[in-house]
Design a protein around this motif. Structure first.
Motif, PDB file in Angstrom:
ATOM      1  N   GLY A  32      -1.116  -0.392  -9.960  1.00 43.33           N
ATOM      2  CA  GLY A  32      -2.187   0.153  -9.052  1.00 43.33           C
ATOM      3  C   GLY A  32      -3.538   0.131  -9.420  1.00 43.33           C
ATOM      4  N   GLY A  33      -4.433  -0.601  -8.870  1.00 41.80           N
ATOM      5  CA  GLY A  33      -5.685  -0.857  -9.268  1.00 41.80           C
ATOM      6  C   GLY A  33      -6.889  -0.014  -8.296  1.00 41.80           C
ATOM      7  N   GLY A  34      -6.558   1.141  -7.986  1.00 35.83           N
ATOM      8  CA  GLY A  34      -7.364   2.051  -7.313  1.00 35.83           C
ATOM      9  C   GLY A  34      -8.054   2.922  -8.096  1.00 35.83           C
ATOM     10  N   THR A  54      -1.063  -5.037  -9.777  1.00 31.98           N
ATOM     11  CA  THR A  54      -1.374  -4.808  -8.269  1.00 31.98           C
ATOM     12  C   THR A  54      -0.926  -5.618  -7.346  1.00 31.98           C
ATOM     13  N   LYS A  55      -0.718  -5.059  -6.189  1.00 32.83           N
ATOM     14  CA  LYS A  55       0.038  -5.956  -5.279  1.00 32.83           C
ATOM     15  C   LYS A  55      -1.093  -6.827  -4.355  1.00 32.83           C
ATOM     16  N   ALA A  56      -2.421  -6.406  -4.254  1.00 34.96           N
ATOM     17  CA  ALA A  56      -3.412  -6.812  -3.567  1.00 34.96           C
ATOM     18  C   ALA A  56      -4.747  -6.601  -4.369  1.00 34.96           C
ATOM     19  N   ALA A  62      -7.485   1.749  -0.883  1.00 35.82           N
ATOM     20  CA  ALA A  62      -8.074   2.940  -0.239  1.00 35.82           C
ATOM     21  C   ALA A  62      -9.402   3.219  -0.907  1.00 35.82           C
ATOM     22  N   THR A  63      -9.375   3.056  -2.285  1.00 30.10           N
ATOM     23  CA  THR A  63     -10.503   3.411  -3.018  1.00 30.10           C
ATOM     24  C   THR A  63     -11.764   2.763  -2.643  1.00 30.10           C
ATOM     25  N   PHE A  64     -11.351   1.306  -2.232  1.00 27.96           N
ATOM     26  CA  PHE A  64     -12.335   0.397  -1.705  1.00 27.96           C
ATOM     27  C   PHE A  64     -13.056   0.952  -0.369  1.00 27.96           C
ATOM     28  N   GLN A  67     -15.385   6.053   2.443  1.00 29.54           N
ATOM     29  CA  GLN A  67     -16.925   5.993   2.776  1.00 29.54           C
ATOM     30  C   GLN A  67     -17.417   7.370   2.311  1.00 29.54           C
ATOM     31  N   GLY A  68     -17.169   8.484   2.478  1.00 28.19           N
ATOM     32  CA  GLY A  68     -18.058   9.565   2.516  1.00 28.19           C
ATOM     33  C   GLY A  68     -18.366   9.953   1.134  1.00 28.19           C
ATOM     34  N   GLY A  69     -17.615  10.048   0.040  1.00 27.63           N
ATOM     35  CA  GLY A  69     -17.992  10.209  -1.255  1.00 27.63           C
ATOM     36  C   GLY A  69     -17.144  11.144  -2.042  1.00 27.63           C
ATOM     37  N   ILE A  70     -17.431  11.644  -3.158  1.00 25.25           N
ATOM     38  CA  ILE A  70     -16.778  12.620  -4.137  1.00 25.25           C
ATOM     39  C   ILE A  70     -17.484  13.867  -4.014  1.00 25.25           C
ATOM     40  N   PHE A 174       3.667  -7.658  -6.973  1.00 27.16           N
ATOM     41  CA  PHE A 174       4.413  -6.661  -6.111  1.00 27.16           C
ATOM     42  C   PHE A 174       5.435  -5.824  -7.030  1.00 27.16           C
ATOM     43  N   VAL A 175       5.334  -4.665  -7.308  1.00 31.67           N
ATOM     44  CA  VAL A 175       6.408  -3.892  -8.163  1.00 31.67           C
ATOM     45  C   VAL A 175       7.196  -3.578  -7.339  1.00 31.67           C
ATOM     46  N   VAL A 176       8.445  -3.883  -7.618  1.00 32.49           N
ATOM     47  CA  VAL A 176       9.752  -3.677  -6.744  1.00 32.49           C
ATOM     48  C   VAL A 176      10.401  -2.386  -7.247  1.00 32.49           C
ATOM     49  N   GLY A 227       3.269   3.227   0.525  1.00 31.46           N
ATOM     50  CA  GLY A 227       4.174   4.140  -0.018  1.00 31.46           C
ATOM     51  C   GLY A 227       5.389   3.545  -0.968  1.00 31.46           C
ATOM     52  N   ASP A 228       5.112   2.510  -1.439  1.00 27.77           N
ATOM     53  CA  ASP A 228       5.866   1.820  -2.455  1.00 27.77           C
ATOM     54  C   ASP A 228       6.061   2.513  -3.496  1.00 27.77           C
ATOM     55  N   GLY A 229       5.149   3.099  -4.133  1.00 21.69           N
ATOM     56  CA  GLY A 229       5.082   4.068  -5.356  1.00 21.69           C
ATOM     57  C   GLY A 229       6.218   5.359  -5.155  1.00 21.69           C
ATOM     58  N   GLY A 379      -3.606   9.704  -8.864  1.00 24.84           N
ATOM     59  CA  GLY A 379      -4.036   9.417  -7.524  1.00 24.84           C
ATOM     60  C   GLY A 379      -3.078   9.895  -6.399  1.00 24.84           C
ATOM     61  N   GLU A 380      -3.251   9.010  -5.237  1.00 24.28           N
ATOM     62  CA  GLU A 380      -2.693   9.555  -4.140  1.00 24.28           C
ATOM     63  C   GLU A 380      -1.095   9.578  -4.055  1.00 24.28           C
ATOM     64  N   VAL A 381      -0.447   9.023  -4.959  1.00 16.41           N
ATOM     65  CA  VAL A 381       0.821   8.941  -4.915  1.00 16.41           C
ATOM     66  C   VAL A 381       1.422  10.131  -5.915  1.00 16.41           C
ATOM     67  N   ASN A 395     -11.920  15.244  -1.741  1.00 12.49           N
ATOM     68  CA  ASN A 395     -11.234  15.758  -3.234  1.00 12.49           C
ATOM     69  C   ASN A 395     -10.403  14.770  -3.818  1.00 12.49           C
ATOM     70  N   SER A 396     -10.338  13.519  -2.957  1.00 15.85           N
ATOM     71  CA  SER A 396      -9.248  12.713  -3.619  1.00 15.85           C
ATOM     72  C   SER A 396      -9.808  11.628  -4.758  1.00 15.85           C
ATOM     73  N   LEU A 397     -10.723  11.208  -4.411  1.00 10.52           N
ATOM     74  CA  LEU A 397     -11.504  10.425  -5.410  1.00 10.52           C
ATOM     75  C   LEU A 397     -11.581  11.094  -6.695  1.00 10.52           C
ATOM     76  N   LEU A 398     -12.101  12.305  -6.581  1.00  9.76           N
ATOM     77  CA  LEU A 398     -12.103  13.097  -7.635  1.00  9.76           C
ATOM     78  C   LEU A 398     -10.969  13.169  -8.348  1.00  9.76           C
TER      79      LEU A 398
HETATM   80  C1  FAD Z   1     -11.007   4.685   5.240  1.00 14.68           C
HETATM   81  C2  FAD Z   1     -10.685   5.838   3.981  1.00 14.68           C
HETATM   82  C3  FAD Z   1     -11.943   6.595   3.724  1.00 14.68           C
HETATM   83  C4  FAD Z   1     -11.760   7.249   2.775  1.00 14.68           C
HETATM   84  N1  FAD Z   1     -12.949   8.108   2.298  1.00 14.68           N
HETATM   85  C5  FAD Z   1     -12.864   9.066   1.091  1.00 14.68           C
HETATM   86  C6  FAD Z   1     -13.897   9.633   0.610  1.00 14.68           C
HETATM   87  O1  FAD Z   1     -14.892   9.510   1.306  1.00 14.68           O
HETATM   88  N2  FAD Z   1     -13.563  10.509  -0.411  1.00 14.68           N
HETATM   89  C7  FAD Z   1     -12.366  10.557  -1.042  1.00 14.68           C
HETATM   90  O2  FAD Z   1     -12.380  11.566  -2.036  1.00 14.68           O
HETATM   91  N3  FAD Z   1     -11.242  10.082  -0.319  1.00 14.68           N
HETATM   92  C8  FAD Z   1     -11.239   9.245   0.554  1.00 14.68           C
HETATM   93  N4  FAD Z   1     -10.348   8.601   1.128  1.00 14.68           N
HETATM   94  C9  FAD Z   1      -9.011   8.557   0.309  1.00 14.68           C
HETATM   95  C10 FAD Z   1      -9.230   8.033  -0.829  1.00 14.68           C
HETATM   96  O3  FAD Z   1      -9.953   6.663  -0.848  1.00 14.68           O
HETATM   97  C11 FAD Z   1      -7.722   7.732  -1.592  1.00 14.68           C
HETATM   98  O4  FAD Z   1      -6.904   8.897  -1.676  1.00 14.68           O
HETATM   99  C12 FAD Z   1      -7.775   7.136  -2.921  1.00 14.68           C
HETATM  100  O5  FAD Z   1      -8.903   6.178  -3.125  1.00 14.68           O
HETATM  101  C13 FAD Z   1      -6.559   6.696  -3.546  1.00 14.68           C
HETATM  102  O6  FAD Z   1      -6.606   6.057  -4.606  1.00 14.68           O
HETATM  103  P1  FAD Z   1      -5.331   5.448  -5.563  1.00 14.68           P
HETATM  104  O7  FAD Z   1      -5.837   5.048  -6.982  1.00 14.68           O
HETATM  105  O8  FAD Z   1      -4.444   6.579  -5.508  1.00 14.68           O
HETATM  106  O9  FAD Z   1      -4.815   4.246  -4.608  1.00 14.68           O
HETATM  107  P2  FAD Z   1      -5.617   3.090  -4.024  1.00 14.68           P
HETATM  108  O10 FAD Z   1      -6.965   3.056  -3.964  1.00 14.68           O
HETATM  109  O11 FAD Z   1      -5.071   2.804  -2.435  1.00 14.68           O
HETATM  110  O12 FAD Z   1      -4.852   1.967  -4.811  1.00 14.68           O
HETATM  111  C14 FAD Z   1      -3.378   1.834  -4.591  1.00 14.68           C
HETATM  112  C15 FAD Z   1      -3.210   0.500  -5.539  1.00 14.68           C
HETATM  113  O13 FAD Z   1      -1.908   0.380  -5.806  1.00 14.68           O
HETATM  114  C16 FAD Z   1      -1.492  -1.161  -5.552  1.00 14.68           C
HETATM  115  N5  FAD Z   1      -0.121  -0.991  -5.157  1.00 14.68           N
HETATM  116  C17 FAD Z   1       0.527  -0.401  -4.122  1.00 14.68           C
HETATM  117  N6  FAD Z   1       1.793  -0.469  -4.107  1.00 14.68           N
HETATM  118  C18 FAD Z   1       2.113  -1.369  -5.217  1.00 14.68           C
HETATM  119  C19 FAD Z   1       3.142  -2.158  -5.500  1.00 14.68           C
HETATM  120  N7  FAD Z   1       4.331  -2.173  -4.987  1.00 14.68           N
HETATM  121  N8  FAD Z   1       3.044  -3.150  -6.649  1.00 14.68           N
HETATM  122  C20 FAD Z   1       1.823  -3.304  -7.139  1.00 14.68           C
HETATM  123  N9  FAD Z   1       0.667  -2.537  -6.708  1.00 14.68           N
HETATM  124  C21 FAD Z   1       0.849  -1.798  -5.485  1.00 14.68           C
HETATM  125  C22 FAD Z   1      -2.429  -1.548  -4.545  1.00 14.68           C
HETATM  126  O14 FAD Z   1      -2.417  -3.022  -4.634  1.00 14.68           O
HETATM  127  C23 FAD Z   1      -3.554  -0.915  -5.070  1.00 14.68           C
HETATM  128  O15 FAD Z   1      -4.300  -1.364  -6.129  1.00 14.68           O
HETATM  129  C24 FAD Z   1     -10.334   7.798   2.169  1.00 14.68           C
HETATM  130  C25 FAD Z   1      -9.266   6.936   2.436  1.00 14.68           C
HETATM  131  C26 FAD Z   1      -9.324   5.895   3.194  1.00 14.68           C
HETATM  132  C27 FAD Z   1      -8.256   4.990   3.893  1.00 14.68           C
END
Ligand code: FAD
Length: 556
Positions: A32-34, A54-56, A62-64, A67-70, A174-176, A227-229, A379-381, A395-398
């Motif tokens: 995962g590359g968020g 990363t699969k994409a 979601a990180t990219f 919008q709102g912030g941290i 894509f991690v299976v 929800g692959d993870g 992260g979110e998983v 609170n989630s970016l944090l």
């Molecule tokens: C539109 C939107 C706005 C948001 N705004 C805010 C905000 O302002 N502030 C805040 O705190 N939170 C916000 N959130 C929530 C926050 O962005 C996410 O909870 C957080 O970025 C999740 O980070 P992460 O690293 O866990 O996952 P992600 O950033 O989603 O990254 C997941 C990574 O896992 C990889 N992946 C997934 N499955 C596989 C697989 N099977 N094999 C290989 N790679 C895989 C993907 O390719 C990706 O690189 C927002 C979410 C959305 C959708």
């Protein structure tokens, strides 16, 4: 040697898939590359060899999209204690207070570190500009590029990682499944675009695969959020928790796009109103913070109002705010809406709730350690316990920054234990395949039916009858599918089905309404349910649920 696919009750999704297998070895593999994965990968790369899968693309996280912030207690008028109080209140009694303390106390330092890494947060006269968002008692949201925080943060992290040249990047893999050996996670099995499989072995695997908003028909989440993870950790036998809690964001642009354009909560923080289709503000008198009430409160009221008026959207009104400010502070939303034919300065914006953040996740301790040796999650998983039954905005970016870093410290500690973590021998075999697979059309139709079912029966409002119907439909969908071939769309569908089942069963068990979980047949919050529901897969493939008392861990 891991034993992929040796029997039909075997947990691996890769069961029966075969191709020539490539092998790699690292000290640490991050999936995962968020924000979570990049933080962990960069931290780990300071000392060890790291592979990042990363699969994409990075711009599809979601990180990219954020919008709102941290959120962080950075202002002189603010404090970690106040941030703690707000987070616990939003979490509706189910946050793990120790985890929240870690989040709010370490958060400010992580934000400054992100700034030192090159993130350009918005400032006025050299001072960070702090915005208001729902359920925060004071302005405490740092942001970048107005409402483009996520892309700025992701960009800064990726740039720093690439400049460091220490992380081996494997995009579009894509991690299976997680690879297990004697109860320990020893690597990740991935599918490359050429259809070949790779086994990436490691002494430590970090799961950072993000959320699962794609389980629903209307979502703000990127296509990768399937929800692959969660599903692969479940197959591997990890404990998961809070799978009934999916947060719906009140203000996604009302349309049939997937993903839907988010209209950031910070707009309401800046003074925008919510109105029903007759033009009346409907949050006044419902909560002292009106439009800035916690998300679950706003969404519930929206649902009541939409049902009353027999429509499926309400209106966001920013017309009374200065246009120049709107364009300046919310360029992503202003331009996004303009591209869809709506002028934020002069027109009402139709908005409806959309699945946004999944509180359910792989249970971790305060250091990101899961119940499976060799596996960490951030992260979110992850279910660190910081969000309870309703995540506090921003609170989630944090969380990704704080716990992504903690994971690295814990891996370091575990690597110091001699003899425990020998790199596994890179040998792995897959059996020959004869999986018939499913046609593209069948997979797309099944996916659509699943999303519509989950939105209608396991979405904002739930009931026993609706959940039982959802259970039957999901069973039907699964029953109609043939064993998947090695194609991402098919494998994602199987993962989504697994998550749907876990969500439905957890939602059936929670016989009360709390946070984002609203049961029409149990409309009140019930103190007897001040508990978490945990689940894991037993060896025979059966789901095993446990209701946990406050602070209890499933293995206690
Ligand atoms: C539109 C939107 C706005 C948001 N705004 C805010 C905000 O302002 N502030 C805040 O705190 N939170 C916000 N959130 C929530 C926050 O962005 C996410 O909870 C957080 O970025 C999740 O980070 P992460 O690293 O866990 O996952 P992600 O950033 O989603 O990254 C997941 C990574 O896992 C990889 N992946 C997934 N499955 C596989 C697989 N099977 N094999 C290989 N790679 C895989 C993907 O390719 C990706 O690189 C927002 C979410 C959305 C959708």
């Amino acid at each position: 040697m891991p034993d992929l696919g040796s029997s039909s009750s075997h947990p691996y999704l890769a069961n029966g898939l075969s191709r020539d297998l490539r092998c790699r070895s690292y000290d640490v593999v991050v999936v995962g590359g968020g924000v979570g994965g990049l933080t962990a990968a960069m931290g780990a790369a300071a000392s060890w060899s790291v592979g990042l899968l990363t699969k994409a693309g990075f711009d599809e996280t979601a990180t990219f999209f954020a919008q709102g912030g941290i959120a962080a207690a950075l202002a002189p008028y603010d404090s970690p204690e106040l941030h703690l109080r707000d987070t616990l209140a939003a979490g509706a009694g189910l946050c793990d207070e120790e985890a929240v303390k870690v989040l709010v106390q370490e958060g400010p330092d992580r934000v400054y570190r992100l700034e030192r890494l090159g993130t350009k947060f918005d400032k006025l006269d050299g001072q960070l500009i702090l915005a208001s968002e729902g359920a925060h008692s004071v302005p405490r949201i740092v942001h970048a590029g107005g409402d483009a925080t996520g892309s700025v943060v992701e960009g800064a992290l990726v740039e720093a990682m690439v400049a460091g040249r220490r992380v081996a990047l494997h995009e579009d893999e894509f991690v299976v499944d997680l690879i297990m050996r004697e109860g320990r996670v020893v690597g990740a099995l991935s599918l490359s675009p050429d259809g070949g499989f790779t086994a990436s072995f490691a002494r430590a695997v970090v799961l950072a695969t993000g959320g699962a908003g794609q389980l629903f028909a209307n979502t703000t989440n990127p296509p990768a959020a399937t929800g692959d993870g969660h599903a692969m950790a479940f197959r591997a036998g990890a404990w998961l928790r809070d799978m009934e809690f999916m947060q719906f964001h009140p203000t996604a642009f009302y349309c049939s796009e997937n993903p839907a354009l988010l209209v950031t909560e910070a707009l309401r923080g800046a003074g925008a109103y919510l109105r029903d289709i007759h033009g009346e503000r409907f949050m006044l008198g419902i909560h002292p913070q009106a439009e800035l009430a916690p998300r679950d409160v706003v969404v519930r009221r929206m649902k009541e109002v939409m049902d009353r008026d027999q429509v499926d959207h309400v209106l966001l009104d920013a017309r009374h705010l200065a246009c120049v400010d709107l364009r300046d502070k919310f360029p992503t939303v202003t331009q996004g809406l303009r591209a869809r034919g709506v002028d934020l300065c002069t027109q009402l914006v139709p908005v409806s709730p959309a699945s946004h953040y999944f509180m359910g996740g792989v249970i971790t301790d305060l250091w990101g350690r899961t119940s499976l040796p060799g596996l960490w999650a951030c992260g979110e998983v992850a279910s660190t316990g910081v969000h309870g039954a309703n995540r506090l905005a921003s609170n989630s970016l944090l969380e990704g920054l704080v716990f992504g870093e903690r994971v690295v410290h814990d891996i370091e500690r575990s690597f110091r234990v001699p003899g425990l973590l020998e790199p596994p021998e890179p040998i792995l075999s897959l059996p020959a395949t004869n999986a018939p697979g499913n046609s593209e059309g069948d997979v797309a139709a099944a996916r659509e039916r699943l999303a519509l079912t989950m939105s209608r029966l396991c979405g904002i409002v739930r009931s026993e009858a609706a959940l039982c119907e959802a259970r039957r439909t999901v069973k039907e969908i699964r029953g109609a599918l043939r064993p998947p071939r090695a194609r991402v769309a098919e494998l994602e569908l199987v993962n989504l089905l697994t998550l749907a089942e876990l969500m439905i069963e957890s939602a059936l068990r929670r016989q009360e309404s709390r946070g984002v979980h609203l049961r029409s047949d149990y409309p009140e919050r019930d103190g007897r349910w001040l508990k978490n529901i945990a689940v894991r897969r037993e060896n025979a493939g059966k789901r095993s649920f446990r209701v946990l008392e406050r602070g209890e861990r499933p293995d206690d």
